[in-house]
Scaffold this motif. Structure first.
Motif, short mmCIF file in Angstrom:
data_model
loop_
_atom_site.label_atom_id
_atom_site.label_comp_id
_atom_site.label_asym_id
_atom_site.label_seq_id
_atom_site.Cartn_x
_atom_site.Cartn_y
_atom_site.Cartn_z
N GLY A 67 0.80 -1.13 0.10
CA GLY A 67 0.00 -0.07 -0.06
C GLY A 67 0.90 1.15 0.17
N ASP A 68 2.14 1.20 -0.30
CA ASP A 68 2.90 2.39 -0.23
C ASP A 68 2.85 3.06 -1.81
N ASN A 69 2.13 3.96 -1.76
CA ASN A 69 1.94 4.53 -3.23
C ASN A 69 2.88 5.19 -3.74
N ARG A 70 4.04 5.81 -2.76
CA ARG A 70 5.18 6.22 -3.20
C ARG A 70 5.90 5.16 -4.32
N ALA A 71 5.95 3.93 -3.77
CA ALA A 71 6.55 2.81 -4.62
C ALA A 71 5.83 2.89 -5.89
N SER A 72 4.24 2.71 -6.07
CA SER A 72 3.66 2.66 -7.14
C SER A 72 3.82 3.84 -8.16
N TYR A 73 4.03 5.07 -7.55
CA TYR A 73 4.25 6.20 -8.21
C TYR A 73 5.85 6.22 -8.96
N THR A 74 6.53 5.67 -8.34
CA THR A 74 7.99 5.52 -8.98
C THR A 74 7.85 4.59 -9.92
#
Length: 139
Positions: A67-74
């Motif tokens: 659920g870490d959307n910083r990872a999804s965004y990257t």
């Protein structure tokens, strides 16, 4: 995780990126999403290790699954840079979903979705959303 972060930044301790990698890896293997994200970024930058896109993607996907959307965004940025626009849209879509960690990242992802949509067909967008739903449901 906190020791790794201090070693990476040299906060209150001598900076040692190789030791930071070791401690981030231990924390990442235990499912600590911020450690997974930071480890991936170090692999992307070649900070303390040789740059390794495959390892970076592996840890980014694990963090995104938590659920870490910083990872999804990257992941979306990486796919967009490689012109994999459908996959980039998928990751931006996931990063923009409600309940994700970081509100600023959700807003940035929503903006990127609008920009990408200009370069994708409606079938591509439907495909990307379907991929996002399938990935989200599998986690």
């Amino acid at each position: 995780f906190y020791l790794a972060k201090r070693l990476q930044k040299g906060e209150g301790i001598a900076q040692n990126t190789q030791q930071a990698i070791q401690w981030y890896t231990k924390a990442a293997q235990q499912g600590v999403a911020p450690a997974q994200l930071n480890l991936a970024i170090m692999y992307l930058r070649g900070e303390g290790v040789q740059p390794n896109l495959q390892q970076a993607r592996l840890w980014l996907e694990k963090a995104a699954m938590r659920g870490d959307n910083r990872a999804s965004y990257t992941l979306a940025l990486l796919d967009e840079k490689q012109k994999n626009l459908v996959d980039a849209y998928k990751w931006y879509d996931l990063a923009a979903r409600d309940g994700m960690l970081d509100e600023k990242v959700r807003n940035k992802a929503r903006g990127k979705i609008g920009q990408l949509a200009l370069n994708l067909s409606s079938a591509d967008i439907a495909n990307a959303r379907n991929k996002a739903d399938t990935w989200f449901q599998s986690k």
